[in-house]
Design a protein around this motif. Structure first.
Motif, PDB file in Angstrom:
ATOM      1  N   VAL A  85       0.833  -1.207   0.000  1.00 33.85           N
ATOM      2  CA  VAL A  85       0.000   0.000   0.000  1.00 33.85           C
ATOM      3  C   VAL A  85       0.865   1.254   0.000  1.00 33.85           C
ATOM      4  CG1 VAL A  85      -1.897  -1.192   1.162  1.00 33.85           C
ATOM      5  CG2 VAL A  85      -0.275   0.164   2.510  1.00 33.85           C
ATOM      6  N   ASN A  86       0.235   2.365  -0.287  1.00 38.23           N
ATOM      7  CA  ASN A  86       0.917   3.650  -0.427  1.00 38.23           C
ATOM      8  C   ASN A  86       1.741   4.022   0.799  1.00 38.23           C
ATOM      9  OD1 ASN A  86      -1.937   3.547  -1.686  1.00 38.23           O
ATOM     10  ND2 ASN A  86      -0.856   5.045  -2.941  1.00 38.23           N
ATOM     11  N   GLY A  87       2.971   4.397   0.550  1.00 37.21           N
ATOM     12  CA  GLY A  87       3.831   4.898   1.622  1.00 37.21           C
ATOM     13  C   GLY A  87       4.423   3.840   2.535  1.00 37.21           C
ATOM     14  N   PHE A 116       3.219   5.975 -12.079  1.00 38.27           N
ATOM     15  CA  PHE A 116       2.052   6.812 -11.785  1.00 38.27           C
ATOM     16  C   PHE A 116       2.378   8.053 -10.946  1.00 38.27           C
ATOM     17  CE2 PHE A 116      -2.168   8.117 -10.801  1.00 38.27           C
ATOM     18  CZ  PHE A 116      -2.200   8.387  -9.444  1.00 38.27           C
ATOM     19  N   ARG A 117       3.028   7.854  -9.818  1.00 42.17           N
ATOM     20  CA  ARG A 117       3.150   8.932  -8.834  1.00 42.17           C
ATOM     21  C   ARG A 117       4.195   9.961  -9.226  1.00 42.17           C
ATOM     22  NH1 ARG A 117       6.245   7.947  -3.951  1.00 42.17           N
ATOM     23  NH2 ARG A 117       7.482   9.523  -5.034  1.00 42.17           N
ATOM     24  N   ALA A 118       3.970  11.211  -8.855  1.00 47.53           N
ATOM     25  CA  ALA A 118       4.910  12.290  -9.138  1.00 47.53           C
ATOM     26  C   ALA A 118       6.290  11.967  -8.569  1.00 47.53           C
ATOM     27  CB  ALA A 118       4.404  13.598  -8.523  1.00 47.53           C
ATOM     28  N   ALA A 119       7.292  12.076  -9.430  1.00 48.74           N
ATOM     29  CA  ALA A 119       8.707  11.905  -9.063  1.00 48.74           C
ATOM     30  C   ALA A 119       9.067  10.539  -8.482  1.00 48.74           C
ATOM     31  CB  ALA A 119       9.163  13.010  -8.103  1.00 48.74           C
ATOM     32  N   GLU A 122      12.148   9.349 -10.426  1.00 48.66           N
ATOM     33  CA  GLU A 122      13.316  10.138 -10.007  1.00 48.66           C
ATOM     34  C   GLU A 122      13.837   9.667  -8.646  1.00 48.66           C
ATOM     35  OE1 GLU A 122      11.180  12.612 -13.019  1.00 48.66           O
ATOM     36  OE2 GLU A 122      10.660  11.179 -11.446  1.00 48.66           O
ATOM     37  N   GLN A 123      12.908   9.325  -7.757  1.00 41.74           N
ATOM     38  CA  GLN A 123      13.274   8.850  -6.412  1.00 41.74           C
ATOM     39  C   GLN A 123      14.108   7.575  -6.513  1.00 41.74           C
ATOM     40  OE1 GLN A 123       9.829   7.767  -4.090  1.00 41.74           O
ATOM     41  NE2 GLN A 123      10.963   7.443  -2.198  1.00 41.74           N
ATOM     42  N   ILE A 126      17.674   8.125  -8.076  1.00 36.39           N
ATOM     43  CA  ILE A 126      18.679   8.624  -7.131  1.00 36.39           C
ATOM     44  C   ILE A 126      19.237   7.468  -6.315  1.00 36.39           C
ATOM     45  CG2 ILE A 126      19.035  10.077  -5.087  1.00 36.39           C
ATOM     46  CD1 ILE A 126      16.875  11.980  -6.280  1.00 36.39           C
ATOM     47  N   TRP A 127      18.355   6.594  -5.875  1.00 36.37           N
ATOM     48  CA  TRP A 127      18.795   5.431  -5.101  1.00 36.37           C
ATOM     49  C   TRP A 127      19.680   4.501  -5.942  1.00 36.37           C
ATOM     50  CZ3 TRP A 127      19.196   5.417  -0.230  1.00 36.37           C
ATOM     51  CH2 TRP A 127      18.209   5.946   0.628  1.00 36.37           C
ATOM     52  N   ARG A 130      23.077   5.877  -5.985  1.00 37.49           N
ATOM     53  CA  ARG A 130      23.750   5.698  -4.690  1.00 37.49           C
ATOM     54  C   ARG A 130      24.188   4.259  -4.498  1.00 37.49           C
ATOM     55  NH1 ARG A 130      20.195   9.026  -0.180  1.00 37.49           N
ATOM     56  NH2 ARG A 130      20.141  11.026  -1.268  1.00 37.49           N
ATOM     57  N   GLY A 169       2.340   2.450  -5.285  1.00 39.32           N
ATOM     58  CA  GLY A 169       1.566   2.128  -4.096  1.00 39.32           C
ATOM     59  C   GLY A 169       0.101   1.997  -4.507  1.00 39.32           C
ATOM     60  N   LYS A 231       9.979   0.186   8.932  1.00 40.54           N
ATOM     61  CA  LYS A 231       9.865   1.222   9.975  1.00 40.54           C
ATOM     62  C   LYS A 231       9.824   0.616  11.381  1.00 40.54           C
ATOM     63  CE  LYS A 231       7.214   3.580   6.438  1.00 40.54           C
ATOM     64  NZ  LYS A 231       5.996   4.283   6.013  1.00 40.54           N
ATOM     65  N   GLU A 259      16.083   4.744   7.340  1.00 38.81           N
ATOM     66  CA  GLU A 259      15.937   5.337   6.012  1.00 38.81           C
ATOM     67  C   GLU A 259      17.211   5.273   5.180  1.00 38.81           C
ATOM     68  OE1 GLU A 259      13.018   8.637   5.796  1.00 38.81           O
ATOM     69  OE2 GLU A 259      13.471   8.920   7.923  1.00 38.81           O
TER      70      GLU A 259
ATOM     71  N   GLY B 107       5.866   8.562   5.275  1.00 38.10           N
ATOM     72  CA  GLY B 107       4.905   7.946   4.368  1.00 38.10           C
ATOM     73  C   GLY B 107       3.440   8.183   4.680  1.00 38.10           C
ATOM     74  N   PRO B 138      15.062  11.271  -1.041  1.00 38.56           N
ATOM     75  CA  PRO B 138      15.418  11.439  -2.453  1.00 38.56           C
ATOM     76  C   PRO B 138      14.191  11.793  -3.286  1.00 38.56           C
ATOM     77  CG  PRO B 138      16.407   9.430  -1.596  1.00 38.56           C
ATOM     78  CD  PRO B 138      15.512   9.961  -0.518  1.00 38.56           C
ATOM     79  N   LYS B 244      -5.756   8.348   3.637  1.00 41.73           N
ATOM     80  CA  LYS B 244      -5.976   7.009   3.076  1.00 41.73           C
ATOM     81  C   LYS B 244      -7.264   6.385   3.602  1.00 41.73           C
ATOM     82  CE  LYS B 244      -0.960   6.830   3.109  1.00 41.73           C
ATOM     83  NZ  LYS B 244       0.262   6.165   3.574  1.00 41.73           N
TER      84      LYS B 244
END
Ligand SMILES: Nc1nc2c(ncn2[C@@H]2O[C@H](COP(=O)(O)OP(=O)(O)OP(=O)(O)O)[C@@H](O)[C@H]2O)c(=O)[nH]1
Ligand SMILES: Nc1nc2c(ncn2[C@@H]2O[C@H](COP(=O)(O)OP(=O)(O)OP(=O)(O)O)[C@@H](O)[C@H]2O)c(=O)[nH]1
Ligand SMILES: [Mg+2]
Ligand SMILES: [Mg+2]
Lengths: 278, 291
Positions: A85-87, A116-119, A122-123, A126-127, A130, A169, A231, A259, B107, B138, B244
Motif C-alpha cells: 500500500v501507499n507509503g 504513476f506517482r509524481a517523481a 526520479e526517487q 537517485i537510489w 547511490r 503504491g 519502519k 531510512e 509515508g 530522495p 488514506k
C-alpha cells in the motif's frame, strides 16, 4: 516485566493480552495465542511466570520461524517484485535490497515500475545511483505491464543476476489497481519461466489490523513469497505479522530499520519476539 | 455485526429483571473487542467502556425490544461526540500570510496533502504557496514541485540543505509575492528522533505557524497514540489530517488520537489525486469505527 516473577493468575493473562494487543498482534490472534498458552501451562503444570515466558517464546518462535531458503532460480536473473500500500516503504526497500545484493558482488538491475506517482521514477533513480546499479525506466504514465515486458528482456540480455522491480503504491480495495498488479505479474511470468521468484509485500510496522486485509487481498492478486516489515526503528512493534503468518502463512523475509541504504536485515524471529513481549 | 453480537448477549439477559455485574461485563466485552479490532488504542478503549458502562445497560436499553441495537446507538452517539470538535476549520489569522506546517511519520501522506490543501484553499479564493522543506528524502522536492506544476500552484524551494533556512526564505518570498497561505511540507520523521524533532521546533520558532497539522495514516494501529502524544508534546499540534480513508481500515486511530491529545481532525484524505481532500465527518467516522 510481566514475566519477572510471581504466580500465574488471571491478572497475568489479562496483562499478557494487553502487551500483545498493544503490540498490534490483533484481537483474534491474541485470544488464540493466550488460549494456546493456557493449555500448555495447564498441560505442563507450570506455576511460575518466568517459565511461561519460555513457553510463549517457543509458541511464537515456532509460528514465526523463517521459511525455507528464499527461492533462487537455476538460471539468472532472480526476479524480485515489491508490492504494497501507499507509503509502506517499497521504493526505499528496493534501494536496500539493491545494496544488499551489490555487496555480494551480484549484477543488479532495477525497474522503475511506479509510472504513476509524481517523481517516483526520479526517487528510485537517485537510489540506483547511490547503490551503484543500473535502472530501467520509462516516462510517467507508461503502462507498467509493458515496461516490465521490456525490463525482463533487458535483464536477460544484460545477464543481470538480480532484477528488482518497484510498483506504484495501491490500496488493496482498488479493484482496478489490483487488476493492474495481476497483469504485471502475468506479463513477468509469461516472459520468464518461474518469475517473479520473489514477491515481497511491504508492511509498515505502525499498521494495525488492516495489514491482514492487505496481505490477504494482495495474496489473492499474485502469490506473495514474503513480507518486508518496514519502519521497525520506530516505537511500533509490528505484531500484525504474527496474525498474517497465522492466518495466511506468509513469512517475514526482511525488516526495515531506518531510512539509509544499509537499514535492512533478515527477519530474526527470536529478536522480534523478545521486542514484542517487552 | 456488533449489533447482532450484543443482541445475542443481551437477549439472554432480558426478562431477568436485574442485570448482574457479569451480565454487564459480557456486553462490555463485545464492545471492547469491536473497538480493539478497529485499532482503537487499548487504554482509550478501557476509558471509553468505563464511561459508557452505566448508560449502555440502563433502563432504556433493557426495556427495548432490540437491546443490542440500542446499545450500539449509545456507543455510536458517544463516539460521534468524542470525535467531533467545534474547531475544525483552518486558522484564519489577522496577519497575512497564514502559515500552515505539515508534520508526521514517514509515508503518512504529507507531500500529497500539502498539494491537496493548496488546491482546496485556492478554490476559496486564496493564493497559496507550497514550500518544499524536505531535503532528506530522495526526490521529495521534485515530488512537490511536479505536483505544484501540474496544478499550476506557486512553489518555493532552495538549492539549500537547511530546512529552517528554506522555510524562512519561503515565508519572505510569500510576503514579497503576496501569496497566502504558506504551506510548509516537512520530512517524515520518527517522534523518537531527537535531532529531527528538535529541527521541527526550530522551524516553529522561526516561522511561527498558525497551524501545525499532523498528517496521520488512517490504518495506524496502537502506535498512533505514541506518535501523536509525542508530536504534540514536543512541537504542538493544532489539528490532524487523517489520510488514506479510501481504503477499508476501520480507522480507530482517529478516536485514539482525539481522545488522548484533544486535537481536532480537520480533513480527511480519500485518494491519491489532488482533489481527494474532504472535511471530517464525526458521525461517519463513528459508524466506520464500529464496523
Ligand atoms: N524510519 C524508517 N523510514 C522508512 C523505512 N522504510 C521506508 N521509510 C521511509 O518511509 C517513507 C516512504 O517510503 P517509500 O519507499 O517512498 O514508500 P513507498 O511504498 O515506495 O511509497 P509509494 O510509492 O508512494 O507508495 C520515506 O520517507 C522513507 O524514507 C524504515 O525502515 N524506517
Ligand atoms: N489512497 C490514498 N493514497 C494516499 C493518500 N494520501 C497520500 N497517498 C499516497 O500515499 C503515498 C505517500 O504519500 P506522500 O505524500 O509521499 O507521503 P509523505 O508523508 O510526504 O512521505 P514522506 O515525505 O516520505 O514522509 C503516496 O503514494 C501518495 O499518493 C490518500 O488519502 N489515499
Ligand atoms: Mg514508491
Ligand atoms: Mg513527503
Amino acid at each position: 516485566d510481566l514475566f519477572g516473577g510471581g504466580e500465574i493468575d488471571e491478572e497475568f493473562y489479562e496483562e499478557l493480552e494487553e502487551i500483545l494487543v498493544s503490540g498490534d498482534v490483533g484481537v483474534q490472534t491474541t485470544l488464540k495465542l493466550v488460549e494456546e498458552l493456557r493449555e500448555e501451562i495447564a498441560a505442563r503444570r507450570i506455576r511460575e511466570r518466568s517459565e511461561a515466558r519460555e513457553l510463549l517464546e517457543d509458541i511464537l518462535g515456532k509460528l514465526l520461524q523463517t521459511a525455507a531458503e528464499p527461492v533462487t532460480p537455476e538460471q539468472p536473473p532472480l526476479v524480485i517484485l515489491l508490492v504494497g500500500v501507499n507509503g509502506s516503504g517499497k521504493t526505499t526497500s528496493i534501494a536496500k535490497l539493491a545494496h544488499f545484493y551489490k555487496q555480494q558482488g551480484k549484477k543488479v538491475l532495477l525497474v522503475a515500475g511506479d509510472t504513476f506517482r509524481a517523481a517516483a521514477v526520479e526517487q528510485l533513480e537517485i537510489w540506483a545511483k547511490r547503490a551503484g546499479v543500473d535502472i530501467i525506466k520509462q516516462q510517467q504514465g507508461t503502462d507498467p505491464a509493458a515496461l516490465y515486458f521490456d525490463a525482463v528482456n533487458a535483464a536477460v540480455a544484460r545477464k543481470a543476476d538480480v532484477l528488482i522491480g518497484d510498483t506504484a503504491g495501491r490500496l488493496h480495495t482498488s479493484d482496478n489497481l489490483m487488476d493492474e498488479l495481476n497483469k504485471i505479474y502475468r506479463v513477468i511470468n509469461r516472459n520468464l519461466e518461474g518469475a517473479p521468484h520473489q514477491v515481497l509485500l511491504t508492511v509498515d510496522a505502525t499498521t494495525g489490523h488492516n495489514a491482514v486485509a492487505q496481505a490477504e487481498k494482495f495474496n489473492q492478486t499474485l502469490p506473495l513469497t514474503g513480507l518486508i516489515l518496514t519502519k521497525l526503528d520506530g516505537t511500533a512493534r509490528g505484531g500484525i505479522v504474527v496474525g498474517i503468518r497465522d492466518q495466511l502463512d506468509i513469512p517475514v523475509s526482511y525488516i526495515g530499520t531506518g531510512e539509509k541504504i544499509e537499514d535492512l536485515a533478515p527477519f530474526d524471529p527470536r529478536a522480534f519476539t523478545a521486542a514484542l513481549l517487552q | 455485526s456488533l449489533a447482532d453480537k450484543l443482541q445475542n448477549t443481551l437477549r439472554r439477559l432480558r426478562g431477568k429483571g436485574k442485570l448482574s455485574e457479569q451480565d454487564v461485563d459480557a456486553a462490555m466485552r463485545e464492545i471492547r473487542l469491536a473497538l480493539l479490532e478497529a485499532d482503537v488504542n487499548f487504554k482509550v478503549v478501557k476509558e471509553f467502556i468505563a464511561s459508557i458502562r452505566a448508560r449502555a445497560v440502563g433502563e432504556e436499553v433493557m426495556s427495548s425490544l432490540t437491546p443490542g441495537q440500542q446499545v450500539v446507538k449509545i456507543v455510536n452517539d458517544e463516539l460521534t461526540r468524542l470525535l467531533g470538535s467545534e474547531n475544525k476549520s483552518l486558522a484564519q489569522p489577522a496577519k497575512s500570510p497564514a502559515k500552515f506546517m505539515l508534520v508526521g511519520l514517514q509515508g503518512s501522506g504529507k507531500t500529497t496533502s500539502a498539494a491537496k490543501l493548496a488546491v482546496h484553499l485556492r478554490r476559496s479564493g486564496k493564493k497559496p504557496l507550497l514550500v518544499a522543506a524536505d531535503i532528506y528524502r530522495p526526490g521529495a522536492v521534485d515530488q512537490l514541485k511536479k505536483l505544484s506544476a501540474s496544478e499550476n500552484l506557486d512553489f518555493f524551494s532552495l538549492e539549500q540543505s537547511d530546512p529552517v533556512a528554506i522555510c524562512k526564505a519561503g515565508l519572505k518570498f510569500a510576503a514579497h509575492e503576496s501569496l497566502d497561505p504558506v504551506i510548509f511540507d516537512t520530512a517524515g520523521r520518527l517522534h523518537i528522533d531527537d535531532e529531527l524533532m528538535s529541527e521541527l521546533g526550530t522551524i516553529k520558532d522561526q516561522v511561527k505557524p498558525d497551524e501545525i497539522l499532523m498528517i496521520l495514516d488512517a490504518m495506524t494501529g496502537q502506535d498512533a497514540v505514541n506518535a501523536a502524544v509525542s508530536f504534540n508534546d514536543q512541537v504542538g499540534i493544532s489539528g490532524i489530517i487523517l489520510t488514506k480513508l479510501d481504503g477499508d481500515t476501520r480507522g480507530g486511530a482517529a478516536l485514539s488520537v482525539r481522545a488522548v491529545t484533544g486535537c481536532p481532525i480537520k480533513f480527511t484524505g480519500t485518494g491519491e489525486k489532488v482533489d481527494a481532500l474532504e472535511p471530517f465527518y464525526p458521525d461517519r467516522m463513528a459508524s466506520r469505527i464500529l464496523g
